[in-house]
Design a protein around this motif. Structure first.
Motif, PDB file in Angstrom:
ATOM      1  N   CYS A 142      45.857  43.803  34.624  1.00  0.00           N
ATOM      2  CA  CYS A 142      46.676  44.204  35.774  1.00  0.00           C
ATOM      3  C   CYS A 142      46.059  43.875  37.126  1.00  0.00           C
ATOM      4  CB  CYS A 142      47.023  45.687  35.701  1.00  0.00           C
ATOM      5  SG  CYS A 142      45.621  46.805  35.768  1.00  0.00           S
ATOM      6  N   MET A 143      44.738  43.824  37.249  1.00  0.00           N
ATOM      7  CA  MET A 143      44.125  43.715  38.574  1.00  0.00           C
ATOM      8  C   MET A 143      43.210  42.514  38.751  1.00  0.00           C
ATOM      9  SD  MET A 143      45.597  46.152  39.944  1.00  0.00           S
ATOM     10  CE  MET A 143      44.887  45.683  41.506  1.00  0.00           C
ATOM     11  N   ILE A 305      52.901  39.862  41.267  1.00  0.00           N
ATOM     12  CA  ILE A 305      52.057  38.800  41.809  1.00  0.00           C
ATOM     13  C   ILE A 305      50.923  38.487  40.842  1.00  0.00           C
ATOM     14  CG2 ILE A 305      50.422  38.209  43.660  1.00  0.00           C
ATOM     15  CD1 ILE A 305      53.306  38.075  44.556  1.00  0.00           C
ATOM     16  N   ASN A 306      50.262  39.518  40.344  1.00  0.00           N
ATOM     17  CA  ASN A 306      49.026  39.338  39.577  1.00  0.00           C
ATOM     18  C   ASN A 306      49.242  38.749  38.195  1.00  0.00           C
ATOM     19  OD1 ASN A 306      47.689  40.595  41.721  1.00  0.00           O
ATOM     20  ND2 ASN A 306      47.784  42.609  40.777  1.00  0.00           N
ATOM     21  N   GLN A 307      50.279  39.192  37.493  1.00  0.00           N
ATOM     22  CA  GLN A 307      50.445  38.810  36.088  1.00  0.00           C
ATOM     23  C   GLN A 307      51.114  37.448  35.977  1.00  0.00           C
ATOM     24  OE1 GLN A 307      52.430  42.271  34.388  1.00  0.00           O
ATOM     25  NE2 GLN A 307      50.483  43.110  33.723  1.00  0.00           N
ATOM     26  N   THR A 312      46.019  34.432  41.000  1.00  0.00           N
ATOM     27  CA  THR A 312      44.999  34.430  42.046  1.00  0.00           C
ATOM     28  C   THR A 312      45.466  33.626  43.249  1.00  0.00           C
ATOM     29  OG1 THR A 312      43.271  34.602  40.348  1.00  0.00           O
ATOM     30  CG2 THR A 312      42.578  33.922  42.556  1.00  0.00           C
ATOM     31  N   ASP A 313      46.064  32.477  43.004  1.00  0.00           N
ATOM     32  CA  ASP A 313      46.582  31.662  44.104  1.00  0.00           C
ATOM     33  C   ASP A 313      47.673  32.399  44.872  1.00  0.00           C
ATOM     34  OD1 ASP A 313      44.877  29.571  43.629  1.00  0.00           O
ATOM     35  OD2 ASP A 313      46.341  28.322  42.598  1.00  0.00           O
ATOM     36  N   SER A 708      52.001  37.821  32.009  1.00  0.00           N
ATOM     37  CA  SER A 708      52.880  38.766  31.313  1.00  0.00           C
ATOM     38  C   SER A 708      54.248  38.916  31.948  1.00  0.00           C
ATOM     39  CB  SER A 708      52.198  40.138  31.238  1.00  0.00           C
ATOM     40  OG  SER A 708      51.000  40.069  30.505  1.00  0.00           O
ATOM     41  N   LYS A 709      54.474  38.317  33.109  1.00  0.00           N
ATOM     42  CA  LYS A 709      55.753  38.462  33.805  1.00  0.00           C
ATOM     43  C   LYS A 709      56.707  37.296  33.564  1.00  0.00           C
ATOM     44  CE  LYS A 709      55.363  42.314  36.212  1.00  0.00           C
ATOM     45  NZ  LYS A 709      56.346  43.404  36.105  1.00  0.00           N
ATOM     46  N   HIS A 710      56.304  36.339  32.734  1.00  0.00           N
ATOM     47  CA  HIS A 710      57.082  35.096  32.702  1.00  0.00           C
ATOM     48  C   HIS A 710      57.314  34.582  31.288  1.00  0.00           C
ATOM     49  CE1 HIS A 710      56.745  34.885  37.025  1.00  0.00           C
ATOM     50  NE2 HIS A 710      55.429  34.973  36.939  1.00  0.00           N
TER      51      HIS A 710
END
Length: 919
Positions: A142-143, A305-307, A312-313, A708-710
């Motif tokens: 997550c982070m 944004i993160n997953q 990172t970009d 995990s979001k895509h």
């Protein structure tokens, strides 16, 4: 006080201040302990994170406690044993594997649910004394991208903002986060601030229309994965409109020219960016103008944004815009990553990630490895410390599957559910020679893979510290003794360490001693030209009394900032070699889990309002199960129609490596071609509704965070011959043969379990089937064979034991009346006569619960609206909904709007009819 002698009168009532164990907001909680029981909780009015507010999950904390369902004895190879035997077996097996295969055959997988003191000793044992770098944490999921983004830009994993900045901002940008559901207390703080300051604006950027949009002045429903394009476009637009802070850029940053050049290449015009993101160009430019025109801007970002394989970009694309506009180090300004777990930041402080050492040091920091070794006095060990980073989470389980890792110790998390490609993870766990699990719940998907199970303490029992999203260290206080033989994680780790021969280094007697050592390490030799930003040396020497009395404080805490630090980088100095922040050139990349003719729909995963992670805690509070009782998938109406699925019907999502079965929720809040599913359900609660089974194990190459979001899926109806609802009293059955059905979901209620069932095979005879499924004879029955409907119930010794309805769930009565009957000592004759109806004569069904705090249903709310209560305040005055945590207010407003629109439609049609009497 638990364990007082029988008959002894305990009149004392104590209150303790602690911290909520859910999200990274880190809310303060005041808990009331009475007669050995935690009887009530409320928000701590003095805690700077929440000032008395709690979300519905936090306000139900006392309902999640109790010894039932807890692990209370150690187990080795499936047999209950003493602690001495379990600890000896753990140490002996680790030693054997280490001697046979070397230091790096061992690994640990930790959790943001651990306290900082637990994390510290685990990291110290594995990296410092066992010499393996392979210790990672579920915070990787997550982070990790936020951490990597901050380190690239600022030189340190350092969140620059605090929660007060949300209230002082002129513009708050919420991107990749349903703040209203996932961090509801922060959402309420922004909402109140907006009411106090009408000039404040909020922009929500999210593929879904979520409840967070209720306070949005502007909503951008971007195409998933296009965030870097959008923020590159913002940077290019700011440059083209002379909206840069050139003085700040020249004095405090480097890398701007390369960052701008990359942004201009990927975002040549507003129209091009709008087309790529699939948003309206005028609305996009409005956002750009608002951001560029205000100095006090906070951008809140989280898993959306993160997953990502380029998470990172995306983080750095956001940070670039803040640096370019000088919108950082000021009240109400900065890029603000919102942490997912209660102690994700505390875990990072002590080195809980595989690429870290301790005290925010890492393997790239010159001299850090030797410094930590000197402090821990591991100089005589071989190796003194690992000489490079270990495997990140996904890599770790790949290494287990390959046979490189022979021993894995998992603490307070469930990788069998949370990691992507769960089938592969489970195969690795099955193959691993030694799996040790420290856990407090007796029923999780991970335990069947454990060779050694160590019962751990849980919230209300654990004693230590956590660090929230704004760098605020708070005490989580133990108020009750652990049940049975459960022990604290730090104690378990230290007991094993002593058996491994490291007694002197792990001879702690209280968590205050561990915290003191952690604080001393943060200040140890921290006098270099570039001081380490994480420094809590000002908290050294508290002693047990000072530690027990510790009040919330934000790091750094040292001689220069003895009362903590509210905001970082106020002087424009960063934790880099030249003291300057770095802007990064960002080339946007789309999701690597690509759509295809076989898998044409974009999958999005996330949390829901009333549940947390894998529900081992929240499902213990029955009222938290009412808002979304079953696993579900949200689908756009056109996608539902094309696939032949219907609202509240059952459907199946299929990906390359798994499938997901759940109930359909048709929603215009979804973009066409996209589907949302929750992450919470596990094999303990349902069949084939693990979201991780749909996600491939693709990660960001910099952070190691999974994408995990895509996901990419296809949708089809889940055909069924029948559906049924079965209610069973707790303890009434020993086995659950109905879980062989094609679809089942277990929903805990007070005193019973509710099962939603469906199967593709016709049922030859329900009454005969009930004899094989359930004990006790059928007491009452009503059957309509022609329409495939049946209701039946069993009453034994005056108690309701089970109740069955064959038919779709939409035919269910409100279940509150039946729940009350299951909890009656003796069922009255009048209640027995109403069993098949499932409610009192003439009783109205209140509908699906909207307000979990006060258990107010949708039907009752709609009826009140129709009777004239057309604002949230009026509904609250009549029904109490929306008057406690406020999480349901966006849904209340949506119901008000929908109901009023529906009332206007017939009037509008009547006015268009020339001969209408209404006219």
């Amino acid at each position: 006080m638990r364990g007082a002698k029988a008959g002894q009168q305990t009149k004392t009532m104590q209150q303790a201040k602690t911290t909520c164990p859910y999200c990274g907001v880190g809310c303060g909680v005041t808990a009331t302990v009475e007669a050995g029981t935690l009887s009530a909780v409320e928000g701590d009015r003095e805690h700077p994170a929440n000032f008395g507010r709690l979300c519905v999950k936090g306000s139900a904390l006392h309902e999640t406690l109790g010894d039932q369902g807890r692990l209370i004895k150690p187990r080795v190879d499936g047999e209950e044993v003493s602690w001495e035997q379990a600890l000896d077996a753990t140490a002996e097996r680790l030693t054997t594997l280490r001697n046979d295969h070397g230091h790096q055959c061992m690994a640990a997988y930790l959790s943001g649910q651990l306290l900082t003191e637990d994390y510290y000793v685990a990291n110290k044992l594995f990296k410092g004394f066992l010499g393996t770098p392979h210790l990672d944490t579920n915070s990787r999921l997550c982070m990790a991208s936020a951490v990597a983004g901050y380190k690239r830009a600022f030189g340190a994993d350092a969140v620059p903002c605090n929660y007060e900045d949300l209230e002082e901002a002129e513009l708050v940008v919420v991107v990749g986060s349903n703040l209203a559901w996932n961090h509801p207390v922060l959402y309420q703080r922004i909402k109140v601030a907006k009411e106090r300051n009408p000039l404040m604006r909020v922009v929500v950027i999210d593929p879904r229309v979520t409840d967070s949009c209720e306070i949005a002045d502007l909503y951008l429903g971007v195409k998933p994965g296009t965030d870097a394009v959008l923020f590159n476009g913002l940077l290019a637009w700011m440059a083209s409109k002379n909206k840069l802070d050139t003085v700040y850029l020249e004095r405090h940053t480097r890398g701007f020219d390369d960052a701008l050049s990359a942004a201009q290449q990927s975002a040549r015009s507003v129209a091009e960016v709008a087309a790529a993101c699939e948003v309206d160009a005028e609305r996009l430019e409005t956002f750009y103008y608002w951001f560029a025109s205000q100095l006090h801007v906070v951008t809140l970002y989280s898993q959306g944004i993160n997953q990502s394989s380029s998470g990172t970009d995306k983080c750095n694309a956001i940070i670039n815009c803040h640096l370019a506009g000088g919108k950082i180090g000021l009240p109400g300004a900065g890029p603000f990553s919102i942490t997912g777990q209660p102690n994700a930041m505390g875990g990072r402080e002590v080195g809980g990630l595989a690429n870290q050492l301790a005290a925010h040091m890492d393997y790239e920091t010159p001299g850090a490895r030797e410094l930590v070794s000197r402090f821990w006095a591991t100089d005589s060990l071989t190796p003194i410390l690992p000489n490079g980073p270990g495997y990140k989470a996904v890599e770790l389980f790949d290494a287990i599957e390959r046979g490189e890792i022979k021993a894995l110790w998992v603490m307070a998390t469930n990788p069998a559910i949370s990691l992507p490609d769960a089938v592969h993870v489970r195969a690795a766990l099955e193959k691993c020679p030694l799996v040790i699990v420290s856990e407090c719940a007796a029923d999780t998907d991970l335990l069947p893979y454990a060779d050694i199970v160590l019962p751990a303490s849980g919230w209300s029992e654990k004693d230590g510290t956590v660090t929230n999203s704004e760098r605020c260290i708070s005490r989580q206080r133990g108020m009750l003794p652990p049940p049975g033989e459960a022990r604290h994680d730090w104690q378990i780790i230290c007991d094993v360490a002593k058996r491994l021969g490291f007694t002197e280094a792990f001879d702690y007697t209280h968590p205050s001693e561990i915290f003191d050592e952690h604080a001393r390490l943060s200040g140890f030799e921290n006098t270099a030209t570039i001081p380490r930003l994480f420094d809590i040396s000002g908290l050294v020497g508290l002693g047990r009394d000072g530690y027990d009395a510790l009040t919330p404080i934000q790091w750094p805490v040292n001689a220069q900032a003895p009362h903590g630090t509210a905001r970082l980088f106020e002087n424009g100095q960063f934790a880099t070699s030249d003291g300057r922040a770095k802007l990064l050139p960002i080339t946007p990349r789309g999701p690597e889990q690509a759509l295809s003719p076989s898998y044409p729909l974009r999958l999005n995963t996330g949390r829901i309002r009333d549940q947390w992670h894998t529900m081992t805690r929240t499902a213990r509070a029955p009222r938290l199960m009412n808002h979304r009782a079953e696993p579900f998938m949200e689908i756009h109406p056109e996608d539902a129609h094309a696939a032949g699925v219907v609202d509240q019907g059952l459907a199946v999502l299929t990906a390359a490596k798994g499938e997901f079965r759940a109930r359909v929720r048709v929603s215009n809040a979804q973009r066409r071609g996209e589907i949302f599913v929750p992450i919470h359900w596990t094999d303990c609660f349902t069949r084939l509704a693990r979201s991780s089974a749909l996600i491939d194990s693709i990660t960001d190459p910099l952070s190691g965070q999974p994408e995990s979001k895509h996901g990419a899926v296809t949708l089809a109806p889940l055909a069924d011959d029948w559906q049924a609802t079965l209610l069973v009293a707790d303890g009434a059955v020993e086995s659950t043969p109905w879980t062989k059905s094609a679809y089942w979901t277990r929903i805990p209620m007070r005193g019973l379990q509710r099962w939603q069932l469906s199967d593709t095979q016709p049922m030859a005879g329900w009454l005969a089937q009930l004899e094989t499924w359930l004990p006790g004879a059928v007491s009452v029955v009503s059957q309509d064979s022609a329409n495939g409907r049946l209701r039946a119930a069993c009453v034994e010794d005056g108690q309701l034991r089970w109740w069955l309805m064959v038919g779709p769930p939409k035919e269910l009565p409100g279940l509150a009346w039946l729940q009350a009957r299951f909890n009656e000592a003796v069922l009255s004759d009048s209640h027995r006569r109403r069993l098949l109806a499932g409610c009192n004569d003439g009783a109205a069904d209140t509908g699906q619960v909207v307000c979990s705090c006060h258990q107010v249903g949708q039907t009752a709310i709609i009826n009140a609206i129709r009777e004239g209560d057309t604002c949230v305040e009026a509904l609250g005055a009549r029904l109490a909904c929306g008057t406690q945590c406020g999480s349901c207010i966006p849904e209340l407003k949506s119901l008000i709007e929908t109901s009023l629109v529906e009332e206007e439609r017939p009037n509008a049609r009547a006015k268009q009819t020339p001969n209408s009497e209404v006219v």
